[in-house]
Design a protein around this motif. Structure first.
Motif, PDB file in Angstrom:
ATOM      1  N   ASP A 140      15.653 148.095  66.918  1.00 61.57           N
ATOM      2  CA  ASP A 140      14.702 147.910  65.814  1.00 61.57           C
ATOM      3  C   ASP A 140      15.339 147.128  64.677  1.00 61.57           C
ATOM      4  O   ASP A 140      14.715 146.231  64.079  1.00 61.57           O
ATOM      5  CB  ASP A 140      14.216 149.268  65.306  1.00 61.57           C
ATOM      6  CG  ASP A 140      13.264 149.956  66.268  1.00 61.57           C
ATOM      7  OD1 ASP A 140      12.763 149.291  67.192  1.00 61.57           O
ATOM      8  OD2 ASP A 140      13.033 151.170  66.106  1.00 61.57           O
ATOM      9  N   LYS A 143      15.670 143.455  65.633  1.00 62.87           N
ATOM     10  CA  LYS A 143      14.388 142.751  65.581  1.00 62.87           C
ATOM     11  C   LYS A 143      13.977 142.449  64.148  1.00 62.87           C
ATOM     12  O   LYS A 143      13.545 141.332  63.833  1.00 62.87           O
ATOM     13  CB  LYS A 143      13.316 143.587  66.269  1.00 62.87           C
ATOM     14  CG  LYS A 143      11.965 142.898  66.372  1.00 62.87           C
ATOM     15  CD  LYS A 143      10.968 143.750  67.142  1.00 62.87           C
ATOM     16  CE  LYS A 143       9.626 143.045  67.259  1.00 62.87           C
ATOM     17  NZ  LYS A 143       8.635 143.868  68.033  1.00 62.87           N
ATOM     18  N   SER A 144      14.138 143.422  63.261  1.00 55.60           N
ATOM     19  CA  SER A 144      13.701 143.233  61.880  1.00 55.60           C
ATOM     20  C   SER A 144      14.616 142.292  61.103  1.00 55.60           C
ATOM     21  O   SER A 144      14.203 141.700  60.107  1.00 55.60           O
ATOM     22  CB  SER A 144      13.607 144.581  61.157  1.00 55.60           C
ATOM     23  OG  SER A 144      14.860 145.228  61.129  1.00 55.60           O
ATOM     24  N   ASN A 145      15.859 142.141  61.561  1.00 56.81           N
ATOM     25  CA  ASN A 145      16.812 141.269  60.871  1.00 56.81           C
ATOM     26  C   ASN A 145      17.132 139.993  61.649  1.00 56.81           C
ATOM     27  O   ASN A 145      18.011 139.233  61.247  1.00 56.81           O
ATOM     28  CB  ASN A 145      18.107 142.030  60.583  1.00 56.81           C
ATOM     29  CG  ASN A 145      17.940 143.094  59.512  1.00 56.81           C
ATOM     30  OD1 ASN A 145      17.983 142.798  58.323  1.00 56.81           O
ATOM     31  ND2 ASN A 145      17.737 144.331  59.935  1.00 56.81           N
ATOM     32  N   ASN A 146      16.445 139.816  62.774  1.00 64.05           N
ATOM     33  CA  ASN A 146      16.548 138.576  63.550  1.00 64.05           C
ATOM     34  C   ASN A 146      17.972 138.297  64.043  1.00 64.05           C
ATOM     35  O   ASN A 146      18.504 137.196  63.877  1.00 64.05           O
ATOM     36  CB  ASN A 146      16.031 137.379  62.751  1.00 64.05           C
ATOM     37  CG  ASN A 146      15.783 136.167  63.623  1.00 64.05           C
ATOM     38  OD1 ASN A 146      15.432 136.306  64.789  1.00 64.05           O
ATOM     39  ND2 ASN A 146      15.982 134.981  63.062  1.00 64.05           N
TER      40      ASN A 146
END
Length: 382
Positions: A140, A143-146
């Motif tokens: 997670d 994904k949120s921080n690429n």
């Protein structure tokens, strides 16, 4: 009684498969490697698997395949074999260490966020001893921080996070088949991924950067012609290694059942000891039990860890220490890292002693190891 710290689990099946491979006259990468890759990918529920000569090679190529290089940062744990961090340096990127959870000894997922910067390109969580890291949180966060996730699963053949096999969760997962591992090919490794493009890059980079057509140039349908499309490496697996791996894969459940049995004996014997902390386990996950690491409060003994290890050695029991934290090594000190910045890793190291855990042990040997450890600890209390 002589009990080495670790031994491979080899019998006539592996010997027969090696003889068959030698007689085939195909010793380097060939049909056995392709078969092993396919069967291993199926085992860990991944789309693709690329056989290599080590997990270290896998970690290096996985980062390169993602374009990681100078100016980038890769987060990992300080409590790992130094190869994890070395491969980050090999790309030109900077290792960023996040301290471990004092109970699981895995990277502390609750502390990851403070290490993330605009330069973070990946995290390499290490499934220490075969216990999975908290992958939901890590995925997670990625994904949120690429950024990407490359799992160091050197200890984690057979491990499951919840119900998912390690090998199908991160962007890429790197396995080791070194001689002491749960599945052993002497030397060897594997990278699994569900991304076909990444798998293709790994294959090209692992054999000098030659294009895909070069793989079959020695077969009847192959051609002498090849082109180099990347300045690659000589990291490929051989059919000799793959032959061992194919047999070991069929025996993995049998070997693991013995590891599970002996780890349960250790857990039962040591769990209620005042000065001994046993490895963390969770019914939510499947532990591979690659290592069994006791943590002993040597401050309350009148012997040091080195003396404890020598006493066991005199009693015929081999041991090891996993791991010397990366920031304690002279080269990393020169780079400005300090173990004082990672107090949980430092404390774990001061207390850790790894004891024998492998399928070719006997119950008699395990009981002897337990007896000698308890006797030594109890006779050494201050």
């Amino acid at each position: 009684m002589k009990i080495p710290y670790a031994l491979p689990y080899i019998d006539d099946q592996e010997i027969a498969e090696l003889i068959s491979t030698l007689k085939s006259n195909w010793l380097s990468r060939g049909p056995k490697t392709a078969e092993f890759e396919s069967k291993f990918a199926d085992y860990v529920d991944s789309e693709y698997a690329v056989g290599l000569n080590s997990c270290t090679a896998g970690l290096h190529l996985a980062q390169l395949a993602l374009g990681i290089g100078p100016g980038d940062e890769v987060i990992t744990t300080p409590y790992t074999f130094v190869a994890t961090a070395n491969t980050i340096l090999h790309t030109g990127a900077k290792p960023v260490f996040c301290d471990i959870d004092p109970i699981t000894m895995n990277i502390d997922h609750t502390k990851l966020e403070k290490h993330i910067t605009a330069n973070t390109k990946a995290i390499i969580p290490v499934h220490f001893a075969g216990l999975p890291c908290e992958m939901d949180t890590i995925m997670d966060m990625a994904k949120s921080n690429n950024f990407k996730v490359i799992e160091d699963a050197a200890h984690a053949v057979y491990t499951r996070y919840k119900k998912e096999p390690i090998g199908c969760i991160g962007d890429m997962t790197c396995f080791s088949f070194y001689t002491t591992k749960n599945l052993a090919t002497g030397e060897g490794g594997m990278v699994t991924t569900k991304d076909e493009e990444l798998a293709d890059r790994l294959r090209v980079m692992s054999l000098h950067g030659m294009d895909r057509n070069a793989w079959n140039r020695y077969t009847e349908k192959g051609s002498w012609f090849y082109e180099v499309i990347y300045p690659g490496y000589k990291y490929n697996m051989t059919d000799i290694q793959a032959a061992l791996g194919l047999v070991q894969l069929t025996k993995l459940e049998e070997m693991q059942s013995l590891r599970n049995k002996y780890s349960e004996m250790y857990q039962k014997a040591f769990s209620n000891q005042e000065l001994i902390t046993t490895p963390f386990d969770s019914s939510e996950h499947t532990h591979a039990w690659h290592l069994y690491v006791l943590r002993i409060d040597f401050e309350k003994l009148f012997i040091t860890r080195s003396e404890f290890i020598e006493i066991l050695k005199d009693k015929g029991i081999g041991t090891s220490v996993h791991f010397i934290p990366v920031p304690k090594h002279p080269y990393y000190k020169k780079l400005g890292y300090s173990i004082e910045d990672y107090p949980n890793a430092s404390k774990a190291y001061e207390e850790a002693v790894s004891i024998p855990l492998y399928p070719s042990l006997s119950e008699e040997q395990v009981n002897y190891i337990i007896e000698m450890i308890l006797t030594t600890v109890n006779n050494s209390k201050r």
